[in-house]
Design a protein around this motif. Structure first.
Motif, mmCIF file in Angstrom:
data_model
loop_
_atom_site.group_PDB
_atom_site.id
_atom_site.type_symbol
_atom_site.label_atom_id
_atom_site.label_comp_id
_atom_site.label_asym_id
_atom_site.label_seq_id
_atom_site.Cartn_x
_atom_site.Cartn_y
_atom_site.Cartn_z
ATOM 1 N N GLY A 39 0.810 -1.204 0.000
ATOM 2 C CA GLY A 39 0.000 0.000 0.000
ATOM 3 C C GLY A 39 0.848 1.261 0.000
ATOM 4 O O GLY A 39 0.555 2.227 -0.706
ATOM 5 N N HIS A 40 1.943 1.248 0.779
ATOM 6 C CA HIS A 40 2.835 2.406 0.832
ATOM 7 C C HIS A 40 3.443 2.695 -0.534
ATOM 8 O O HIS A 40 3.776 3.827 -0.843
ATOM 9 C CB HIS A 40 3.981 2.153 1.832
ATOM 10 N N LYS A 41 3.584 1.638 -1.326
ATOM 11 C CA LYS A 41 4.244 1.789 -2.626
ATOM 12 C C LYS A 41 3.230 2.064 -3.738
ATOM 13 O O LYS A 41 3.602 2.249 -4.881
ATOM 14 C CB LYS A 41 5.018 0.494 -2.944
ATOM 15 N N GLY A 42 1.941 2.049 -3.378
ATOM 16 C CA GLY A 42 0.919 2.291 -4.397
ATOM 17 C C GLY A 42 0.491 1.024 -5.119
ATOM 18 O O GLY A 42 0.018 1.069 -6.247
ATOM 19 N N VAL A 43 0.712 -0.110 -4.475
ATOM 20 C CA VAL A 43 0.295 -1.379 -5.077
ATOM 21 C C VAL A 43 -0.918 -1.897 -4.308
ATOM 22 O O VAL A 43 -0.875 -2.041 -3.093
ATOM 23 C CB VAL A 43 1.432 -2.422 -5.011
ATOM 24 N N THR A 44 -1.992 -2.155 -5.015
ATOM 25 C CA THR A 44 -3.183 -2.673 -4.349
ATOM 26 C C THR A 44 -3.254 -4.187 -4.530
ATOM 27 O O THR A 44 -2.728 -4.725 -5.500
ATOM 28 C CB THR A 44 -4.464 -2.049 -4.935
ATOM 29 N N ILE A 45 -3.895 -4.828 -3.574
ATOM 30 C CA ILE A 45 -4.046 -6.281 -3.685
ATOM 31 C C ILE A 45 -5.527 -6.617 -3.756
ATOM 32 O O ILE A 45 -6.309 -6.235 -2.887
ATOM 33 C CB ILE A 45 -3.401 -6.996 -2.479
ATOM 34 N N ALA A 46 -5.921 -7.294 -4.823
ATOM 35 C CA ALA A 46 -7.311 -7.706 -4.984
ATOM 36 C C ALA A 46 -7.424 -9.194 -4.707
ATOM 37 O O ALA A 46 -6.552 -9.967 -5.073
ATOM 38 C CB ALA A 46 -7.771 -7.401 -6.411
ATOM 39 N N ARG A 47 -8.514 -9.562 -4.006
ATOM 40 C CA ARG A 47 -8.711 -10.975 -3.671
ATOM 41 C C ARG A 47 -9.863 -11.549 -4.473
ATOM 42 O O ARG A 47 -10.883 -10.892 -4.636
ATOM 43 C CB ARG A 47 -9.018 -11.119 -2.185
ATOM 44 N N ASP A 48 -9.666 -12.740 -4.923
ATOM 45 C CA ASP A 48 -10.723 -13.420 -5.662
ATOM 46 C C ASP A 48 -10.728 -14.884 -5.205
ATOM 47 O O ASP A 48 -10.261 -15.769 -5.910
ATOM 48 C CB ASP A 48 -10.442 -13.304 -7.176
ATOM 49 N N TYR A 49 -11.206 -15.080 -3.962
ATOM 50 C CA TYR A 49 -11.192 -16.426 -3.396
ATOM 51 C C TYR A 49 -12.481 -17.171 -3.714
ATOM 52 O O TYR A 49 -13.563 -16.598 -3.618
ATOM 53 C CB TYR A 49 -11.045 -16.368 -1.864
ATOM 54 N N ASP A 50 -12.336 -18.420 -4.066
ATOM 55 C CA ASP A 50 -13.505 -19.275 -4.225
ATOM 56 C C ASP A 50 -13.808 -19.873 -2.847
ATOM 57 O O ASP A 50 -13.200 -20.849 -2.430
ATOM 58 C CB ASP A 50 -13.204 -20.380 -5.248
ATOM 59 N N THR A 51 -14.751 -19.229 -2.136
ATOM 60 C CA THR A 51 -14.998 -19.639 -0.747
ATOM 61 C C THR A 51 -15.767 -20.949 -0.660
ATOM 62 O O THR A 51 -15.935 -21.508 0.414
ATOM 63 C CB THR A 51 -15.779 -18.545 0.016
ATOM 64 N N ALA A 52 -16.218 -21.447 -1.815
ATOM 65 C CA ALA A 52 -16.956 -22.715 -1.805
ATOM 66 C C ALA A 52 -15.998 -23.905 -1.762
ATOM 67 O O ALA A 52 -16.433 -25.046 -1.598
ATOM 68 C CB ALA A 52 -17.853 -22.807 -3.031
ATOM 69 N N LEU A 53 -14.699 -23.630 -1.926
ATOM 70 C CA LEU A 53 -13.727 -24.727 -1.916
ATOM 71 C C LEU A 53 -13.691 -25.400 -0.549
ATOM 72 O O LEU A 53 -13.627 -24.727 0.475
ATOM 73 C CB LEU A 53 -12.324 -24.194 -2.214
ATOM 74 N N PRO A 54 -13.737 -26.728 -0.537
ATOM 75 C CA PRO A 54 -13.581 -27.408 0.748
ATOM 76 C C PRO A 54 -12.131 -27.274 1.234
ATOM 77 O O PRO A 54 -11.244 -27.002 0.433
ATOM 78 C CB PRO A 54 -13.923 -28.859 0.427
ATOM 79 N N PRO A 55 -11.899 -27.471 2.555
ATOM 80 C CA PRO A 55 -10.527 -27.390 3.058
ATOM 81 C C PRO A 55 -9.630 -28.410 2.337
ATOM 82 O O PRO A 55 -10.095 -29.467 1.924
ATOM 83 C CB PRO A 55 -10.657 -27.761 4.531
ATOM 84 N N ILE A 56 -8.363 -28.059 2.196
ATOM 85 C CA ILE A 56 -7.447 -28.999 1.550
ATOM 86 C C ILE A 56 -6.515 -29.597 2.604
ATOM 87 O O ILE A 56 -6.409 -29.081 3.711
ATOM 88 C CB ILE A 56 -6.612 -28.324 0.439
ATOM 89 N N ARG A 57 -5.870 -30.687 2.238
ATOM 90 C CA ARG A 57 -4.870 -31.301 3.113
ATOM 91 C C ARG A 57 -3.495 -31.024 2.544
ATOM 92 O O ARG A 57 -3.146 -31.495 1.477
ATOM 93 C CB ARG A 57 -5.087 -32.813 3.196
#
Lengths: 131, 322
Positions: free
Chosen positions: B196-214
């Motif tokens: 953020g200090h450097k002017g870089v934004t982070i966008a999230r696009d998580y598939d929350t329907a994914l089951p937990p992984i091992r």
């Protein structure tokens, strides 16, 4: 058996709150206010999970993490940091920290991480006794 | 020094990289294959028009065999260079391993030498005490002291070797169930502030329907942090990083870390996972980050791939068993 937790932070207020909250959950915790103190405690006691601040006067969290992993490699360490530094995060993770979390941390989340870290230690120990 | 200057130049990284064999001997010329043989073949075809049939047939066989020889020679050259490249890769991995072993063994030697020195001293003292004619009670007490000191030092050595064994065990992944986006989020938060200090934004696009992984969670966190740092460093000025999780076919999930940075020149793409390959100035990167990622992902049973367009950005995809 309950999880043996050690909290290391140079801020007395933070330690006090943490001890209170863990004790409320019937989880006894031991506290240390410096890296040196934590290492001294580790000489006589063993812990399952260490929750440690990165920035501390004297021996900092990264140095202490290195020592802990040398003396008790199976002890899992969760690093807490007030200022996000990617570089120290990389160092911490590559030195074998279980997680590297930005403060302020949600207590429920921390509790979950502690449980996961403990589970990992048990899995490692299970592997140990299996051979 | 020559290597350093080669490393500072990201664009022409392929240029100065001369293989050791090529340095040893001058490469054989290529012109017979590209000019001489095709030329001869063309001449033979032309000659066949004017020459009587038997001569033309002999000429055809002659040029034909030349072409076959040319093809065989080219094929053997290609094979030799491939062999060389893979042996070079193996050498690099080997040297990396040797460095790690060197560091480890000097550490162990140091840790075990101290107790050994103490034990030698105590044993010497015991020999001295036992050399005396009559054992006094004081002598006996001292003997007992020395003996218990030796036992203590043996215990110390035992702890060291135990810890080493534990360390080697720790190298193997310990699979635990966890949600993929949770594994990512901690690392994203860690990078986000600095970004953020450097002017870089982070966008999230998580598939929350994914089951937990091992998977081995701390190892995967290392990979994600490395990829995020790479993405962050690839951006000059303002830009954006997109992190996403998604399903990747049956029983597999994928993590993508994409940036709008400088991108990777096509000639560097095959090399970016090689140990010590870096386009950063000397001292600013070890060139081990991505090879470490590759190694970890491999151990986790996954694969890491990259797509990049110079000037537009890069996207690293890690696929893992669910």
């Amino acid at each position: 058996m309950s999880i043996r937790i050690l909290i290391v932070d140079d801020e007395p207020d933070f330690i006090e709150t943490m001890v209170k909250r863990f004790t409320f959950r019937k989880m006894p915790v031991t506290a240390a206010t410096s890296g040196i103190e934590a290492l001294t405690l580790l000489e006589t006691e063993s812990f399952d999970v260490v929750i440690m601040d990165v920035r501390m006067p004297g021996k900092d969290g990264i140095e202490t993490l290195k020592e802990i992993k040398k003396r008790a490699p199976l002890t899992e360490v969760i690093m807490l940091t007030g200022h996000a530094s990617v570089e120290s995060g990389m160092r911490g993770m590559s030195l074998g920290a279980y997680d590297y979390v930005l403060k302020p941390v949600d207590f429920e989340e921390l509790l979950d991480k502690v449980r996961k870290a403990y589970e990992r230690k048990q899995l490692n120990e299970g592997r140990h006794s299996a051979d | 020094m020559k290597d350093d200057t080669a490393r500072t130049d990201p664009g022409t990284g392929a240029g100065p990289a001369v293989s050791p064999a090529a340095r040893r001997e001058r490469p054989r010329p290529l012109w017979p294959h590209t000019v001489a043989f095709p030329g001869l073949a063309a001449l033979a075809v032309l000659a066949a028009v004017f020459l009587p049939a038997p001569l033309a047939v002999i000429l055809a066989f002659f040029t034909g065999s030349l072409c076959v020889w040319s093809a065989v020679d080219m094929a053997s050259r290609v094979r030799a260079s491939e062999r060389e490249r893979s042996s070079l890769d193996a050498q690099l991995i080997q040297s990396q391993k040797l460095a790690a072993i060197g560091e480890l063994s000097s550490g162990i030697a140091h840790e075990i030498n101290n107790p050994l020195a103490v034990m030698a001293q105590e044993a010497e003292w015991m020999t001295h005490l036992m050399g005396r004619p009559d054992p006094t009670p004081e002598n006996l007490a001292e003997l007992r002291d020395s003996l218990s000191e030796i036992v203590r030092q043996v215990d110390r050595c035992k702890t060291i070797t135990h810890n080493l064994l534990n360390f080697s065990r720790k190298m193997e992944p310990v699979p635990q169930e966890e949600r993929l986006e949770r594994i990512m989020e901690d690392m994203v938060l860690l990078v986000e502030k600095e970004a953020g200090h450097k002017g870089v934004t982070i966008a999230r696009d998580y598939d929350t329907a994914l089951p937990p992984i091992r998977t081995d969670v701390p190892l995967l966190r290392q990979v994600i942090l490395n990829l995020l740092l790479n993405a962050f460093q690839a951006i000059e000025g303002r830009g954006a990083i997109t992190v996403s999780t998604r399903k990747a076919g049956e029983g597999r999930v994928a993590i993508v870390v994409a940036d709008t940075g400088v991108g990777i020149p096509p000639e560097n793409l095959p090399k970016i996972f090689n140990p010590f390959f870096t386009t950063k100035p000397p001292g600013q990167g070890t060139g081990l980050g991505l090879s470490l990622c590759h190694g970890i992902v491999d151990r986790l049973g996954g694969a890491i791939t990259v797509e990049s367009e110079p000037g537009k950005g890069s996207a690293f995809t890690v696929t893992l068993p669910a």
